[in-house]
Structure formats: C-alpha cells, structure tokens
Motif scaffolding. Structure first.
Motif, short mmCIF file in Angstrom:
data_model
loop_
_atom_site.label_atom_id
_atom_site.label_comp_id
_atom_site.label_asym_id
_atom_site.label_seq_id
_atom_site.Cartn_x
_atom_site.Cartn_y
_atom_site.Cartn_z
N PHE A 174 72.26 59.79 73.14
CA PHE A 174 72.76 60.86 72.44
C PHE A 174 71.93 61.57 71.72
CE2 PHE A 174 76.15 57.82 73.02
CZ PHE A 174 77.21 58.55 73.15
N VAL A 175 71.87 62.93 71.23
CA VAL A 175 70.90 63.51 70.59
C VAL A 175 71.31 63.42 69.08
CG1 VAL A 175 70.10 65.73 69.97
CG2 VAL A 175 70.43 65.17 72.48
N ASP A 176 70.70 62.68 68.16
CA ASP A 176 71.44 62.51 66.87
C ASP A 176 70.50 63.71 66.16
OD1 ASP A 176 71.46 61.68 64.30
OD2 ASP A 176 71.16 59.77 64.60
N GLN A 177 71.02 64.83 65.71
CA GLN A 177 70.32 65.83 64.71
C GLN A 177 70.28 65.42 63.49
OE1 GLN A 177 72.70 68.88 66.75
NE2 GLN A 177 70.77 69.94 67.44
N LEU A 208 70.07 55.59 71.65
CA LEU A 208 70.57 55.04 73.07
C LEU A 208 71.52 54.07 72.94
CD1 LEU A 208 69.71 54.93 76.20
CD2 LEU A 208 68.07 52.95 75.35
N LEU A 209 72.43 54.02 73.78
CA LEU A 209 73.56 53.14 74.17
C LEU A 209 73.41 52.75 75.36
CD1 LEU A 209 76.11 51.90 72.94
CD2 LEU A 209 77.55 53.75 73.70
N ALA A 244 73.49 59.06 81.16
CA ALA A 244 73.90 60.41 80.49
C ALA A 244 73.34 60.51 79.23
CB ALA A 244 75.55 60.06 80.25
N LEU A 245 73.05 62.21 79.27
CA LEU A 245 72.66 62.52 78.11
C LEU A 245 73.81 63.30 77.31
CD1 LEU A 245 70.28 63.32 76.25
CD2 LEU A 245 69.55 65.15 77.68
N VAL A 246 73.89 63.19 76.09
CA VAL A 246 74.80 63.89 75.39
C VAL A 246 74.22 64.63 74.31
CG1 VAL A 246 77.04 63.95 74.06
CG2 VAL A 246 76.72 62.08 75.71
N VAL A 247 74.56 66.06 74.30
CA VAL A 247 74.01 67.09 73.16
C VAL A 247 75.17 67.44 72.57
CG1 VAL A 247 72.73 68.97 72.92
CG2 VAL A 247 71.95 67.76 74.83
#
Length: 724
Positions: free
Chosen positions: A99-102, A109-110, A179-182
């Motif tokens: 996950f991109v944590d802005q 990372l999970l 998976a990558l979540v933005v």
C-alpha cells in the motif's frame, strides 16, 4: 513496516464469501444484500487485467459477511475498500499487498501467504529502510541524521520515484502474485497541467508495464496478474497522461449503495441501538418495530453511503435520539439543523391560517393561494412525494408560478417565506435573466478546479449551505440558459447538488419557487360574438378580401369568408391575453405554454414531470380587487409619513375616488399598475408638499382633492393641515 494479519485457514474457505460464485451469508428472517456487482466485477478483473482503476464511492464502508467472525457466518461487518481488496486477493492466492501510505510517506507491506524472501526485493529494501528510520526516531541506527548513520543525505528517492520502483518490482515479480494499491491516485499529478519530471516518468512506466505484464503462478487454476490498483473518487481528478483508455486497465465504478445495502446497514445500526436502548432502561422493541425503524432509516438516507448510515447511528446514540426517530437523526446528519420547523405546531398553525394571511399579502389570487397551501399542507403532513417510491430527500415544496406581470408572483413567494420561516424572512432570489449565458452554470455551483473563481464556490450552493432551510426564488426561469435545467432536475429529483469543489449541498429542507410569464402571448381562437380579441386589445385585424366578396373593416372579428357568403367564424390569431379573457381560458393557455416550453423548446419533458401538479397559474388582476390594493397602498404611504415625519395622513372620499379611477386605468399592468398610480397621483405630489413645508410632529394632513392627470404636467394635491 510489515503488518501481519491473523493467519487464515489454509484453504481460505472463509474468504469465499466475497467470491462471485458464493452467496453472502445473512440471517434467515432478514435476508442480507446481494454481493455488490462491482465486487463481482473486481473478482473477474484479477485474472484478466494487470491494472484496475476503482472510482466513485471508494471512501465508503461496505457491509459484507465477516470473514473473521469465528463460527458466525451470518454476521455482517463493515469493510473499507482496502479490506475488500485484501480479502479478494487472499481468496485468489496473492502472496502480499503493498500500500502507498502517503500519510507516513512510505510503502506499507501486508504479507498474506508469501515469506519475506518471496516479496520483491525493492519492497523489502524500502520496508527495511523505513523500519530503521522509525526505530531511530527519524535518524539513522547510531543516532546520526542519515539512514546509514553518516549524517549525510544518502540519496533517499522521493515518493514518486519510490512508487515507480515499487511498481516495476511488483509487475516483474515472478510469483506468488503481489498487489500494489495506490489509494489516492488523483494526488499524483494535476488534471489541468501536463505531467513533468518524476510524475511523467511514473505514468509512462505505468502504461508500459500494463502492456508487458503477464499472469504469474498463483494458488488458483486461473492465474492472476501482479495487479496494480489505482483508486480515485472522480476520474477527472487523474492526470491527463493517465492511460484511462488502455486495454490493460479495467475501470470499475463503485456506486452509491442501493436501497437493499442501505437497509442492511440500517439493520446493523438499529439492532445495536435497540440492544443498547433496552440495556439502559429504555423501551424494548419488537422485531416488527425494529424492522420498521430500519426501513425508515434506509429510506431517509437516500444518496448516502453505508458509512454515513452507521455514522447516523453513532450520532443518534450521542444525541439520545430514540430508535423510533432515526429518520430525524438522518435529517440532522444531512443538513446539520437540530430543529425541524415542519414538525412544529407553530408552522402547522401558520399554514392552517395561511389562506387569510396570503390573501392579505397577495390580493386577487385566491385560486393560486389555495393551490399553494395544498402543497405545503402535504409537506407539513410528511406526505410529499408519498404517491411514488421517490427520493425522500426531495425539497419540501416546489412551486411554478406562471402569469402576467404585476399579478403577485414575487409577492406570493415573499408571503410563503414569511409563513414558513417566520416574520421578516425573505426568499433568496435569483434573477434568471442574469444566467442566460452558457457559463452561468458556474455562477450557481462554482467553477471547476483550475478555473478562475473555483475557491469562491457557487452563489446557489453557498446560499443553501449557509441557510439549509430557505425559500429559493428563481425569477423568470424561462430566460435561463437551457444547461441550467440539468441542475434543477437533480435538485427536484435527489434534493442535492455537488458544487465545483466536490462538496454535496442538500436542498431537503428548501422550498423552490419558479416564476415565469410564459403563455401570456398565446394563440387563441377569437370569438366574433365578443368583438374578437377582446376589449381594447387591438390584437385582431379586419378580415381581408375574399374571393367573390369583400371583408368588412372595423374592430370586430367580422369580414366575410371566402366565397362572399357573409358568414363569420372564429379566427385564430396570436395576441396577448388580457384581463377581459375568461380565467379558465387564461389558465389553459398558461398551462399549454408551460408544457410547450419544457417539451419542445428546451426538450426537458422529464423536468416538466418533476413539477407535476405544482404548476400554479395566476389570474389577471380584476377591477373588483382595485379598492383592496388601493387601500393597502395608501395605508403603506400613511405609515411611512407617520414613521418619518410623525404626522397623520388621511384622504377624502373624492381624492380616494380619483386614485381608484387612475388605478383602474392602469390595471392592464396588474397590481403593479395600481401601485404606479398611487405613486404618480399621491406620493409624488405629497413629497413636494412635505418638502416645501415639512410637517410637525402630531400634525394631521388630509388630502382633500387630487387634480390634474398623469399625461400632462402631473398631479396636484389640495391639502388641509391641522397642528397636533
């Protein structure tokens, strides 16, 4: 930093609830909502598309079967979008999700099933670096500022470069699937300006990676991709260069929850509140009462998300609102107004006595006053729109007042505002002739992002946000640009608008009044027996020569028909209605013009249907109403003289009669013509009198005679004055 979830069963059987082929669990007596179609579409996309763009209602909570409710398969639990993605990926055998944590400016990372060694090296490096940074309190391991303890800048890449490197590492990973979540893709670049620098490199890499990506080994027979999830509320917020049209990208819209999903959320809320209410000494509810309360909450939360339905429950608990009145809690949540004037006895009393009140304000329109009160009685009784399964968020009342100028359309709107909102209340008026240009839409709701005036908001949305309970007057609506009618359609149907800044404004407690003089000029059939177009209109012409005979001149409908037979017949002409026409004929003409405007001119029959029976024609001013209007105007003049000069003003019978004759002569201009007569024949010469000889406090002034006329040198007053 790596987050470790509770270990799922080896076969992930509990995650199958979110799969498209598994029906959701629910209690037998209250069937839950079906699995939302967008979730089923998302499940399909994982094996077909390397990238997914989720738009729409992406910040909501989604009430779904609880994956981790041990032994309680019928329990529903709220999921965020990230939770839905996690469950879907776990069911498909993904090894991890990044996950991109802005907020913390890092990649979180999970891990699901992957070992640390099975995670892409670039993600491991970023996670380890962030962990060292966190443990060092923002410094390196030995207390120095640099990550390596040297105190020097180690060339830490910015967030765009980190995101690009992570995306490359994820897409090129051989397996298991990652998976990558933005979650905030709209914040990557500007939708108005071309991308540059790191943003341009990121978007170019994303488009290319979408086309070169290949499925990887997974736990299911059909192997998924290393999926990149882009999340944005509105698609137009994305940078220009974002490849929305790419065949490698699946765009999935997450809609607002339909009624069955809101009902499931409402049952979730009502059940908890009912148990708390019973446990704290409140009344216990039967199953039927609980279901009625849940349905009332679901109906009153139209247009809201499931998270807002649950927020209403928390607010009801905080404000001690009983379960049976959750619909009032929904209203409070929607507009932030504690008091509901529509539920007060004071308003019901004002509406009950509204006929006398409005007829005193708007003289000569008893038919329009009765129709207006019928609409507001319906609203006060809570039956507005009850005949259809329509949105309960519609405005409290809608009027379309049509009639000639000067008959009291604006005055009726002012009277309605005072009747509903209290003394001295006034409608918020918009002169729609000022909104004839195409860009006028932006004046009402605000300019879109990137345009001048965006930060200022819209005149309409700002007014309603500041005053949620308002009477809105849209004067001369037929002169507005046709594009504006799309806004009114949304207001009349859903009771809300989204302004240029993306904020929702609710019109639930508003009254909307539209005025127009459509149809005053109409095509009518002249009646020969009545002298054609009516007395004094000059609208008809003499009939022309016919073959074999001549037409008779004059002002009547006469003239011989073709063939010289001498017979007369009705003739169709276009003329203005006037006060000598029958009221039924005028009302019919106004209604036909109303239908023609929406059906044929602007081609919005659906908007005409939203007005329904709220179209109210207003009659021409008749001579019998002149004395009442005249007395009211004279009383207003006398009150002003008393207020400003402290003197009492009276009129003799002869002076009053002169004013009546002059007012009747100008009656073709409606009630405004009567007021103009009073201004010309009384106010203007009276102003000269008091200017030359200012009255003293307590002095009595009587207008004995009114002389002259309005066409020559004007009127003169003969007055007598007595000291107080």
């Amino acid at each position: 930093m790596t987050a470790e979830p509770p270990p799922p069963p080896a076969d992930h059987a509990d995650l199958a609830d979110l799969r498209k082929d598994a029906p959701p669990h629910a209690a037998e007596d209250n069937p839950g909502p079906t699995t939302p179609s967008w979730i089923r579409e998302l499940d399909m996309a994982l094996t077909v598309y390397p990238q997914v763009l989720l738009t729409g209602n992406v910040r909501d909570q989604y009430l779904l079967p609880d994956d981790h409710a041990a032994g309680s398969s019928g329990t529903l639990a709220p999921y965020s979008l990230g939770g839905v993605i996690e469950s879907m990926c776990a069911a498909r055998g993904y090894g991890a999700i990044a996950f991109v944590d802005q907020v913390n400016d890092h990649i979180a990372l999970l891990r699901l099933t992957a070992t640390p060694e099975q995670v892409p090296r670039v993600i491991r490096d970023f996670v380890e670096r962030d962990e060292r940074w966190r443990r060092g309190g923002g410094q390196g391991a030995d207390g120095a500022d640099g990550a390596d303890g040297s105190g020097e800048d180690d060339g830490e890449p910015d967030m765009m470069d980190r995101l690009r490197d992570t995306m490359v590492g994820v897409v090129q990973h051989p397996g298991p699937p990652i998976a990558l979540v933005v979650p905030y893709a709209g914040r990557i670049g500007s939708p108005q300006a071309p991308a540059a620098g790191e943003v341009a490199r990121l978007l170019a890499a994303a488009e290319e990676l979408g086309h070169v990506a290949r499925p990887v080994q997974g736990a299911t027979a059909v192997t998924p991709y290393n999926t990149v999830f882009w999340v944005v509320e509105r698609q137009e917020e994305l940078p220009r260069e974002f490849a929305v049209g790419s065949r490698a990208l699946r765009v999935i819209n997450v809609p607002q929850p339909p009624h069955d999903q809101r009902l499931a959320a409402a049952r979730h809320v009502v059940g908890g509140l009912a148990r708390y209410q019973a446990a704290t000494g409140g009344p216990s509810l039967t199953d039927d009462e609980t279901e009625v309360a849940a349905k009332a909450l679901a109906d009153s939360s139209h247009g809201m998300g499931s998270s807002e339905v649950m927020a209403i429950g928390r607010m009801a608990l905080d404000r001690s609102i009983p379960v049976q009145r959750l619909d009032e809690a929904a209203r409070l949540y929607r507009i932030g107004v504690l008091d509901n004037p529509w539920a007060t006895a004071a308003l019901r009393e004002r509406i009950a006595g509204g006929e006398e009140f409005l007829n005193s304000r708007v003289i000569g329109q008893p038919h329009a006053v009765r129709r207006t009160l019928e609409i507001f009685m319906r609203s006060a009784a809570g039956l507005n729109g009850a005949q259809a399964s329509s949105s309960p968020s519609r405005p409290r009342g809608t009027l379309f007042l049509s009639g000639p100028t000067g008959v009291g359309k604006t005055e009726l709107a002012k009277g309605v505002a005072e009747m509903i909102l209290g003394k001295d209340a006034r409608p918020i008026r918009f002169d729609m002739s000022e909104f004839a240009e195409e860009h006028a839409r932006d004046r009402l709701i605000g300019a879109p992002p990137g345009f001048v005036g965006h930060d200022a908001g819209g005149e309409l949305t700002n007014a309603v946000r500041a005053n949620p309970m308002s009477v809105l007057l849209f004067d001369e609506i037929d002169k507005a640009n046709p594009r504006l009618f799309d806004l009114f359609l949304q207001i009349l149907e859903d009771g809300r608008l989204t302004d240029g800044r993306g904020a929702t404004v609710y019109f639930t407690e508003c009254v909307l009044i539209f005025t127009s003089n459509l149809g005053v000029k109409a095509v009518v059939a002249d009646d020969p027996a009545n002298g054609a177009a009516g007395e004094g209109t000059g609208a008809t012409e003499a009939a022309g020569d016919g073959a074999g005979g001549t037409g008779a001149g004059g002002t009547g409908a006469g003239g011989t028909r073709a063939g010289g037979t001498g017979a007369t017949a009705p003739r169709t002409t276009k003329r203005e209605f006037n006060r000598h026409d029958e009221s039924a004929l005028v009302r019919q003409g106004l209604r036909e013009a109303f239908d023609d405007f929406f059906n044929d001119q602007i081609k919005r029959p659906e908007l005409r249907n939203r007005f329904g029976d709220n179209f109210i024609p207003m009659d021409f001013m008749q001579e019998k109403w002149v004395p009442r209007i005249l007395d009211k105007a004279i009383a207003s003049v006398a009150a002003r003289v008393q207020e400003v000069h402290g003197a009492a003003l009276t009129l003799s019978d002869d002076a009053w009669e002169v004013l009546r004759v002059e007012a009747t002569r100008r009656l073709d201009h409606g009630g405004r013509g009567v007021l103009t007569a009073v201004e010309s024949a009384l106010v203007n010469p009276l102003a000269k009198e008091v200017f030359r000889t200012p009255p003293r406090r307590g002095e009595r002034i009587e207008v004995v005679a009114v002389e002259g006329d309005g066409d020559g040198e004007g009127y003169r007053l003969e007055v007598e004055r007595w000291p107080g």
